[in-house]
Design an enzyme around this catalytic site. Structure first.
Site, PDB file in Angstrom:
ATOM      1  N   ARG A   1     -48.028  26.343  -7.212  1.00  0.00           N
ATOM      2  CA  ARG A   1     -47.908  27.528  -8.056  1.00  0.00           C
ATOM      3  C   ARG A   1     -46.457  27.821  -8.319  1.00  0.00           C
ATOM      4  O   ARG A   1     -45.690  28.024  -7.381  1.00  0.00           O
ATOM      5  CB  ARG A   1     -48.521  28.737  -7.321  1.00  0.00           C
ATOM      6  CG  ARG A   1     -49.888  29.049  -7.778  1.00  0.00           C
ATOM      7  CD  ARG A   1     -50.304  30.453  -7.521  1.00  0.00           C
ATOM      8  NE  ARG A   1     -50.054  31.025  -6.206  1.00  0.00           N
ATOM      9  CZ  ARG A   1     -50.515  32.207  -5.846  1.00  0.00           C
ATOM     10  NH1 ARG A   1     -51.242  32.897  -6.680  1.00  0.00           N
ATOM     11  NH2 ARG A   1     -50.265  32.688  -4.663  1.00  0.00           N
TER      12      ARG A   1
ATOM     13  N   ASP B   1     -50.818  28.177   4.444  1.00  0.00           N
ATOM     14  CA  ASP B   1     -50.003  28.511   5.631  1.00  0.00           C
ATOM     15  C   ASP B   1     -50.888  28.716   6.852  1.00  0.00           C
ATOM     16  O   ASP B   1     -50.533  28.317   7.967  1.00  0.00           O
ATOM     17  CB  ASP B   1     -49.184  29.776   5.369  1.00  0.00           C
ATOM     18  CG  ASP B   1     -47.943  29.498   4.534  1.00  0.00           C
ATOM     19  OD1 ASP B   1     -47.534  28.320   4.476  1.00  0.00           O
ATOM     20  OD2 ASP B   1     -47.407  30.440   3.951  1.00  0.00           O
TER      21      ASP B   1
ATOM     22  N   ASP C   1     -52.128  33.617   2.885  1.00  0.00           N
ATOM     23  CA  ASP C   1     -51.908  32.312   2.275  1.00  0.00           C
ATOM     24  C   ASP C   1     -52.744  31.273   3.023  1.00  0.00           C
ATOM     25  O   ASP C   1     -52.477  30.962   4.187  1.00  0.00           O
ATOM     26  CB  ASP C   1     -50.423  31.955   2.341  1.00  0.00           C
ATOM     27  CG  ASP C   1     -50.121  30.682   1.563  1.00  0.00           C
ATOM     28  OD1 ASP C   1     -49.325  30.745   0.618  1.00  0.00           O
ATOM     29  OD2 ASP C   1     -50.701  29.622   1.904  1.00  0.00           O
TER      30      ASP C   1
ATOM     31  N   THR D   1     -43.963  32.162 -12.675  1.00  0.00           N
ATOM     32  CA  THR D   1     -44.993  32.326 -13.722  1.00  0.00           C
ATOM     33  C   THR D   1     -46.406  32.314 -13.148  1.00  0.00           C
ATOM     34  O   THR D   1     -47.356  32.652 -13.848  1.00  0.00           O
ATOM     35  CB  THR D   1     -44.891  31.172 -14.729  1.00  0.00           C
ATOM     36  OG1 THR D   1     -45.139  29.950 -14.023  1.00  0.00           O
ATOM     37  CG2 THR D   1     -43.519  31.122 -15.374  1.00  0.00           C
TER      38      THR D   1
HETATM   39  N1  URA Z   1     -53.679  31.527  -2.502  1.00  0.00           N
HETATM   40  C1  URA Z   1     -53.770  31.901  -1.216  1.00  0.00           C
HETATM   41  O1  URA Z   1     -53.584  31.090  -0.325  1.00  0.00           O
HETATM   42  N2  URA Z   1     -54.076  33.178  -0.928  1.00  0.00           N
HETATM   43  C2  URA Z   1     -54.307  34.105  -1.878  1.00  0.00           C
HETATM   44  O2  URA Z   1     -54.584  35.257  -1.568  1.00  0.00           O
HETATM   45  C3  URA Z   1     -54.196  33.679  -3.230  1.00  0.00           C
HETATM   46  C4  URA Z   1     -53.884  32.398  -3.511  1.00  0.00           C
END
Ligand code: URA
Length: 209
Positions: A104, A203, A200, A108
């Site tokens: 990502r 992570d 995330d 943007t």
């Molecule tokens: N990606 C993630 O890992 N967590 C989110 O909340 C959104 C996208």
């Protein structure tokens, strides 16, 4: 408009609630994700075609049904999709695997591709694209677009958590692709995270934060 399948089995909801908790260890998160992926595989493969084969039981000959696991391709969106792949492969060990590497752009929030590899002969295969989070929908849309270029027999999308914005985006871009999710959360925040969410996913799977 594509269908949204909410997999709200009590076992799925229970494990998902445990995963949302911020104090869960990396090991615990990964283990629960694997278990959830196995349960979700059960739902998403419900309409998988089977074929009859003749077998010998200890008592007589009979006909049973078997699936052709090799026709199924799990496509993991890197890197968090790998966390779902493990559990799905435990349930369908004969499945083939593809990878789409997308990150990502933090400015943007759009998806940028850095890797793409699928099995051969995709025209006769059914694809299940996996990514734990359907947030903005950018990665899912880009991955499905790339998979469509090779013309598989069917495509489904499986995630753990979705939000209304991500569902609308994916349905808008790919109305023919059914979405399977264990929960639909409230909303996206300004940084593209799902609320209440689980943070995330990458992570938390790999312990990188
Ligand atoms: N990606 C993630 O890992 N967590 C989110 O909340 C959104 C996208």
């Amino acid at each position: 408009m594509s269908t949204v399948h909410l997999i709200d089995h009590p076992l799925v909801q229970h494990k998902l609630t445990l995963m949302r908790q911020k104090d869960l260890s990396t090991h615990g998160f990964r283990r629960l994700l694997k278990e959830l992926a196995m349960l979700m595989a059960y739902e998403v493969t419900r309409d998988m075609p089977t074929q009859p084969i003749e077998i010998e039981t200890p008592l007589e000959t009979t006909t049973g049904q078997v699936i052709d696991g090799k026709k199924l391709v799990f496509v993991a969106i890197l890197r968090a999709g790998l966390g779902i792949l493990d559990g799905m492969l435990d349930v369908v060990p004969g499945a083939r695997v593809g990878h789409v590497g997308l990150y990502r752009d933090p400015r943007t929030l759009t998806a940028v591709e850095y890797y793409f590899k699928l099995p051969a002969d995709m025209g006769e295969r059914d694809v299940i694209v996996v990514d734990p989070m359907l947030a903005t929908g950018h990665s899912a849309i880009a991955a499905v677009e790339r998979v469509k270029e090779v013309g598989p027999r069917s495509i489904k999308f499986v995630c753990l958590l979705a939000c209304p914005e991500g569902i609308a985006a994916l349905q808008g871009a790919h109305p023919d692709v059914p979405i399977f999710t264990a929960a639909i959360d409230r909303q996206l925040d300004a940084h593209g995270y799902i609320l209440p969410g689980l943070g995330d996913a990458g992570d938390r799977i790999f312990g990188t934060k």
